[in-house]
Write a protein that holds these residues in place. Structure first.
Motif, mmCIF file in Angstrom:
data_model
loop_
_atom_site.group_PDB
_atom_site.id
_atom_site.type_symbol
_atom_site.label_atom_id
_atom_site.label_comp_id
_atom_site.label_asym_id
_atom_site.label_seq_id
_atom_site.Cartn_x
_atom_site.Cartn_y
_atom_site.Cartn_z
ATOM 1 N N ALA A 104 0.752 -1.275 -0.018
ATOM 2 C CA ALA A 104 0.012 0.129 -0.034
ATOM 3 C C ALA A 104 0.970 1.282 0.058
ATOM 4 C CB ALA A 104 -0.896 0.072 1.249
ATOM 5 N N CYS A 115 0.018 -5.494 0.222
ATOM 6 C CA CYS A 115 -1.081 -5.095 0.699
ATOM 7 C C CYS A 115 -2.309 -5.992 0.399
ATOM 8 C CB CYS A 115 -1.535 -3.735 0.021
ATOM 9 S SG CYS A 115 -3.141 -3.215 0.478
ATOM 10 N N ASP A 121 -5.616 -5.928 0.749
ATOM 11 C CA ASP A 121 -6.913 -5.481 0.452
ATOM 12 C C ASP A 121 -7.096 -5.569 -1.008
ATOM 13 O OD1 ASP A 121 -9.087 -3.989 0.110
ATOM 14 O OD2 ASP A 121 -8.466 -2.260 1.259
ATOM 15 N N ASP A 148 -9.791 -5.022 -2.423
ATOM 16 C CA ASP A 148 -10.529 -3.714 -3.236
ATOM 17 C C ASP A 148 -9.936 -2.559 -3.463
ATOM 18 O OD1 ASP A 148 -12.873 -5.212 -2.634
ATOM 19 O OD2 ASP A 148 -13.186 -4.371 -0.554
ATOM 20 N N ARG A 149 -8.616 -2.504 -3.051
ATOM 21 C CA ARG A 149 -7.674 -1.472 -3.384
ATOM 22 C C ARG A 149 -6.611 -1.896 -4.575
ATOM 23 N NH1 ARG A 149 -5.154 0.190 1.882
ATOM 24 N NH2 ARG A 149 -3.964 1.849 0.623
ATOM 25 N N ARG A 180 -12.211 -8.769 -10.230
ATOM 26 C CA ARG A 180 -13.069 -8.229 -9.033
ATOM 27 C C ARG A 180 -14.330 -7.340 -9.601
ATOM 28 N NH1 ARG A 180 -9.687 -3.678 -7.005
ATOM 29 N NH2 ARG A 180 -10.711 -2.820 -8.946
ATOM 30 N N ALA A 197 -12.958 -10.332 -1.973
ATOM 31 C CA ALA A 197 -12.162 -10.282 -0.788
ATOM 32 C C ALA A 197 -12.846 -11.446 0.320
ATOM 33 C CB ALA A 197 -12.050 -9.021 -0.132
ATOM 34 N N GLY A 204 -10.264 -9.850 4.791
ATOM 35 C CA GLY A 204 -9.397 -8.778 4.032
ATOM 36 C C GLY A 204 -8.228 -9.253 3.871
#
Length: 485
Positions: free
Chosen positions: A178, A388, A390, A392-393, A403, A410, A414
């Motif tokens: 991230a 990272c 996540d 969704d990111r 996705r 996810a 997460g």
């Protein structure tokens, strides 16, 4: 056993030209790092007597490297002993034999350079391909999308073209770190901001007398410090993280693991599991046994213990016990630990808890604020925070495409991809697909222990047996359907 949340692989026929002959059954593997390479190797091994085509999509210069093994610094060592890193679980001596044959370090209880291990994985894949008829195709491309096709299977769209596949294995490994933040704001793109600790050449290009802040204190940060401080004697490094803790170290010789008592069946909470580990460590201490024997002895239990915990208990483990486990479980090789200890003794490496509190861009340099109120002007800030999880990111194109289409979601914690324990991906609709699978680190939310080669090779072997049986059976059904026309 029938699974109502399971989408079976549909029998299909596919045209490969004017003759209308069925195309060869094909499995595409997205990602050619350790996870993808081991998956390809086991598919070739299992499918020796079939017409199966294995396509490995890898954007880098060669398979087997990925992030973990792409380093060019030979001081970056594995953190698992050579004897435990064979790519073939049923041939535990395979890596040691390869090392002896090729002149690489062959000490079974030693720790190979990561770059050497990448060479081993590459050789393993090439040898298996040669011995099984050259059925592997390596496509040097980034996969942008994986789209379901009418009648079954997928269209794998890469930067160099499309591949039609009966099944797809997602083996993209760890997602990038991230973006670093300080004071709530993302760090800007600037000459002093190095967003990836894996960029060894960028680390080496820093001034010979550079002062550098490494954000993170895990194995990634350790490797970055080894490069920075080992190359230039005038450099200084400040390592900052929330915990302010380094991984612990391996001993030169392994401890016995047969001494550990099994975890009681009634231990089904995070606190109960932690209490069992502490009790075993104390029992070991009273008997003159190293605590490492407890951690290593529990390795075969870890996934089963994780599956015992319900969702709330898994969250409690992550909040209260995960870091304690990680620093003991994922240890530094003895030589690496000794080097880091010497840098700390001389003051060239400092370790601080709390992380960054502020940054002020000064152009070529940056002023950073650290927990405790200290401020420093430094030449670089390096992101060593690790992957990272996540989803969704995630910005990796194939992950984002799947996705957005709802085929990838996810997991509830997460930590990775929602999937079954056998790797079948569970989409946003809650349905598990037999022909879309994930291997390696993205299974972490389901299995926890899924980032090291011993676990990944087991997943690859199990996945290969099932996929080959299903894909080749599908191809046979297609041929029979054409014959009946």
């Amino acid at each position: 056993m029938f699974d109502p949340g399971r989408t079976p692989m549909a029998p299909q026929t596919r045209s490969s030209g004017p003759s209308d002959a069925p195309a060869r059954p094909t499995i595409s593997i997205v990602g050619g790092g350790a996870s993808g390479t081991l998956t390809a190797a086991h598919l070739l091994r299992v499918s020796r007597d079939t017409d199966l085509r294995v396509v490995l999509h890898e954007s880098g210069p060669a398979p087997a490297r990925g992030l973990a093994y792409s380093t060019t610094d030979t001081r970056h060592l594995l953190n698992v002993r050579t004897r435990d890193m064979s790519g073939l679980a049923d041939e535990p001596g395979h890596l040691v034999a390869w090392a002896e044959r090729t002149g690489a370090p062959a000490d079974p209880v030693g720790f190979l350079p990561r770059a050497t291990y990448a060479r081993y994985l590459g050789d393993l894949l090439r040898d298996l391909d040669a011995h099984t008829g050259g059925r592997l195709e390596v496509r040097r491309e980034e996969v942008r999308d994986v789209a379901p096709r009418d009648g079954g299977g997928y269209a794998v769209q890469g930067t160099r073209g499309r591949t039609d596949a009966d099944a797809v294995v997602l083996a993209y490994g760890n997602l990038p770190s991230a973006t670093l933040r300080a004071g709530g704001d993302e760090l800007p793109a600037a000459p002093w901001h190095l967003p990836s600790a894996w960029d060894v050449e960028a680390l080496r290009a820093l001034p010979a007398d550079a002062r550098v802040v490494l954000v993170g204190s895990g194995l990634t940060a350790v490797d970055a410090a080894i490069t920075l401080l080992g190359d230039e004697p005038a450099r200084e490094v400040v390592m900052v993280s929330r915990s302010g803790r380094l991984p612990l170290d391996h001993l030169p010789q392994p401890c016995s693991t047969s001494w550990v008592r099994p975890v009681p069946e009634e231990a089904r909470t995070a606190d109960a599991l932690a209490a069992h580990v502490r009790e075993q460590v104390e029992r070991a201490r009273r008997s003159g046994v190293c605590w490492r024997s407890v951690v290593d002895g529990l390795r075969g239990w870890n996934q089963r213990l994780w599956l015992r915990l319900d969702h709330d208990e898994r969250r409690r483990f992550l909040a209260h016990h995960a870091r304690d486990w990680e620093v003991a479980r994922h240890r530094m090789a003895p030589g690496v630990a000794a080097t880091i200890a010497e840098h700390r003794r001389t003051g060239r490496l400092r370790l601080l808890g709390g992380g960054l509190t502020s940054v002020a861009d000064l152009g070529a340099t940056v002023r950073v604020g650290l927990a405790g109120g200290e401020e420093l002007e430094v030449d670089a800030v390096v992101n060593c925070t690790g992957p990272c999880p996540d989803l969704d990111r995630a910005t990796l194109p194939v992950v984002a495409a799947l996705r957005d289409r709802g085929l990838l979601a996810a997991d509830p914690l997460g930590l990775g991809v929602d999937c079954r324990t056998d790797g079948r991906v569970v989409g946003r609709d809650g349905v598990a697909r037999d022909d879309l699978l994930v291997v390696g680190p993205p299974r972490k939310g389901v299995l926890w222990e899924t980032t090291a080669v011993p676990e990944i090779r087991a997943q690859a072997a199990e996945l290969a047996v099932r996929l080959v049986a299903e894909v080749t059976a599908t191809g046979a059904e297609g041929e029979r359907a054409l014959a009946r026309r």
